[in-house]
Motif scaffolding. Structure first.
Motif, short mmCIF file in Angstrom:
data_model
loop_
_atom_site.label_atom_id
_atom_site.label_comp_id
_atom_site.label_asym_id
_atom_site.label_seq_id
_atom_site.Cartn_x
_atom_site.Cartn_y
_atom_site.Cartn_z
N CYS A 112 0.75 -0.97 -0.16
CA CYS A 112 0.55 -0.11 -0.39
C CYS A 112 1.00 1.31 -0.16
CB CYS A 112 -1.06 0.00 1.48
SG CYS A 112 -1.89 1.37 1.05
N HIS A 113 0.73 1.81 -0.75
CA HIS A 113 2.17 2.92 -1.33
C HIS A 113 2.40 3.49 -2.29
CE1 HIS A 113 4.61 0.93 -3.75
NE2 HIS A 113 4.89 -0.46 -2.48
N SER A 114 2.99 4.82 -3.18
CA SER A 114 2.08 5.22 -4.40
C SER A 114 3.25 4.31 -4.82
CB SER A 114 3.37 6.82 -4.16
OG SER A 114 3.49 7.27 -5.59
N THR A 115 2.79 4.60 -6.94
CA THR A 115 3.11 3.74 -6.50
C THR A 115 3.68 4.49 -8.91
OG1 THR A 115 2.23 1.66 -6.62
CG2 THR A 115 3.09 1.45 -8.91
N LEU A 116 5.05 4.74 -8.91
CA LEU A 116 5.00 4.78 -11.14
C LEU A 116 4.54 3.86 -11.32
CD1 LEU A 116 8.66 6.42 -9.97
CD2 LEU A 116 5.62 8.19 -9.92
N LEU A 117 3.73 5.00 -12.93
CA LEU A 117 3.03 3.95 -14.09
C LEU A 117 4.04 4.55 -14.79
CD1 LEU A 117 -0.48 3.45 -12.99
CD2 LEU A 117 1.17 1.83 -12.49
N GLU A 118 4.25 3.67 -15.97
CA GLU A 118 4.49 3.86 -17.50
C GLU A 118 3.37 3.90 -18.62
OE1 GLU A 118 6.95 3.04 -21.84
OE2 GLU A 118 7.03 2.33 -19.94
N VAL A 119 2.50 4.98 -18.98
CA VAL A 119 1.05 4.85 -20.17
C VAL A 119 2.21 3.99 -21.50
CG1 VAL A 119 -0.62 6.36 -20.92
CG2 VAL A 119 -0.02 6.81 -18.78
N VAL A 120 1.57 2.89 -20.97
CA VAL A 120 1.47 2.32 -22.22
C VAL A 120 0.80 2.44 -24.15
CG1 VAL A 120 2.36 0.19 -22.98
CG2 VAL A 120 2.61 0.51 -20.93
N ASN A 121 -0.77 2.96 -23.64
CA ASN A 121 -1.18 2.91 -24.64
C ASN A 121 -2.21 4.39 -23.86
OD1 ASN A 121 -3.57 2.63 -26.37
ND2 ASN A 121 -4.27 0.10 -25.68
N ASN A 122 -2.28 5.25 -24.66
CA ASN A 122 -3.16 6.06 -24.31
C ASN A 122 -4.42 5.73 -25.74
OD1 ASN A 122 -1.63 7.38 -26.81
ND2 ASN A 122 -1.63 9.19 -26.16
N GLY A 123 -4.55 4.80 -26.29
CA GLY A 123 -5.58 5.08 -27.36
C GLY A 123 -6.57 4.80 -26.92
N THR A 124 -6.89 4.38 -25.37
CA THR A 124 -8.43 4.16 -24.52
C THR A 124 -9.42 4.90 -24.00
OG1 THR A 124 -7.38 3.95 -22.40
CG2 THR A 124 -6.76 1.56 -24.01
N ALA A 125 -10.06 4.04 -23.79
CA ALA A 125 -10.96 5.16 -23.72
C ALA A 125 -10.70 5.97 -22.38
CB ALA A 125 -12.65 4.74 -23.01
N PHE A 126 -9.73 5.15 -21.66
CA PHE A 126 -9.83 5.98 -20.38
C PHE A 126 -8.33 5.96 -20.59
CE2 PHE A 126 -13.13 2.52 -19.34
CZ PHE A 126 -13.54 2.73 -18.20
N ALA A 169 10.20 1.12 -14.84
CA ALA A 169 11.20 0.23 -14.99
C ALA A 169 11.99 -0.15 -13.50
CB ALA A 169 12.03 -0.10 -15.44
N GLY A 170 11.99 -0.73 -13.30
CA GLY A 170 12.77 -0.99 -11.83
C GLY A 170 11.40 -0.87 -10.32
N ALA A 171 10.22 -0.75 -10.56
CA ALA A 171 9.47 -0.07 -9.75
C ALA A 171 8.37 -0.74 -9.53
CB ALA A 171 9.40 1.26 -9.47
N ASN A 172 8.49 -2.57 -9.67
CA ASN A 172 7.39 -3.55 -9.85
C ASN A 172 7.17 -3.62 -8.80
OD1 ASN A 172 5.78 -5.88 -10.10
ND2 ASN A 172 6.73 -5.96 -12.41
N PRO A 173 5.94 -3.33 -7.62
CA PRO A 173 5.81 -3.90 -6.42
C PRO A 173 5.48 -5.91 -6.30
CG PRO A 173 4.19 -2.66 -7.52
CD PRO A 173 4.61 -2.34 -8.27
#
Length: 231
Positions: A112-126, A169-173
């Protein structure tokens, strides 16, 4: 645009999802109990996090058989927007709306903590309000978020641009395969993710990077329905 937030016995992020819709895009939103048998009035359906049915058997395994899930499947087939967050992601995989499964975290501990994500696909409705490759700060809160699928499914996800988010990368929880944090169906109208965008809608919460998931879906709905997009 009208939103439904599905509520199962054990849901605990339903209020967060409701407030996120209310505060970020100001659209009508209702709580919908798991026994509901008609979702025709709604344009988007949020399946929130929590511990549906106490996570007995395995996460999402019982919720998958709730009466409302037949309607969620129908809505997905009709092209309506479905977002499953954390336990909601687990439920969508159990229901067959998304491939793969969520296993115990690699370290066998709740994270349970803050996590950094990479947006891989910005073509979805979300995700249409994000830039491809953008790094965003979205918190996690799960014990079984280790996404897994077989090699054929992984190849299909890649071929169909179905990987929506990866942990930086390197931050997979949790040990998920290829750092996957969120995926979509082929049509891009069903997305499941372990991190919680509804908990990142204000700097007072530590990040407002989740706001654009909600503005993205409103933008997608307006474009689909020919309405003016006012941001």
């Amino acid at each position: 645009m009208k939103f439904a937030v599905i509520v199962f016995p054990g849901s605990n992020c339903d209020i967060d999802c409701y407030k996120a819709v209310e505060e970020t895009i100001g659209q009508p939103v209702d709580y919908v109990w798991h026994t509901a048998t008609d979702l025709s009035a709604y344009d988007a359906i949020l399946v929130p996090g929590g511990f549906s049915y106490g996570d007995y058997l395995r996460c999402g395994a019982i919720a998958r058989f709730a009466p409302v899930m037949s309607e969620v499947v129908k809505a997905a087939e009709q092209g309506k927007y479905i977002l499953g967050i954390c336990n909601g992601f687990q439920i969508l995989t159990e229901a067959g709306l998304l491939p793969g499964a969520l296993r115990r975290n690699e370290g066998l501990k709740f994270r349970c903590h803050s996590t950094l994500l990479e947006v891989v696909n910005n073509g979805t409705a979300f995700t249409n309000q994000y830039a491809p490759g953008e790094i965003i700060d979205i918190p996690i809160a799960h014990g079984e978020g280790n996404y897994y699928c077989d090699e054929a499914t992984l190849a299909e996800l890649k071929a169909n641009n179905g990987i929506v988010f990866r942990y930086k990368a390197g931050a997979n929880p949790n040990g998920s395969i290829e750092d996957i944090a969120g995926i979509s169906n082929k049509a891009g109208n069903v997305v499941g993710m372990m991190p919680h965008p509804e908990r990142a809608i204000s700097q007072i919460l530590g990040s407002e990077d989740g706001k654009r998931m909600f503005t993205s879906i409103l933008n997608a709905w307006r474009e689909k329905n020919g309405a003016a997009v006012n941001g």
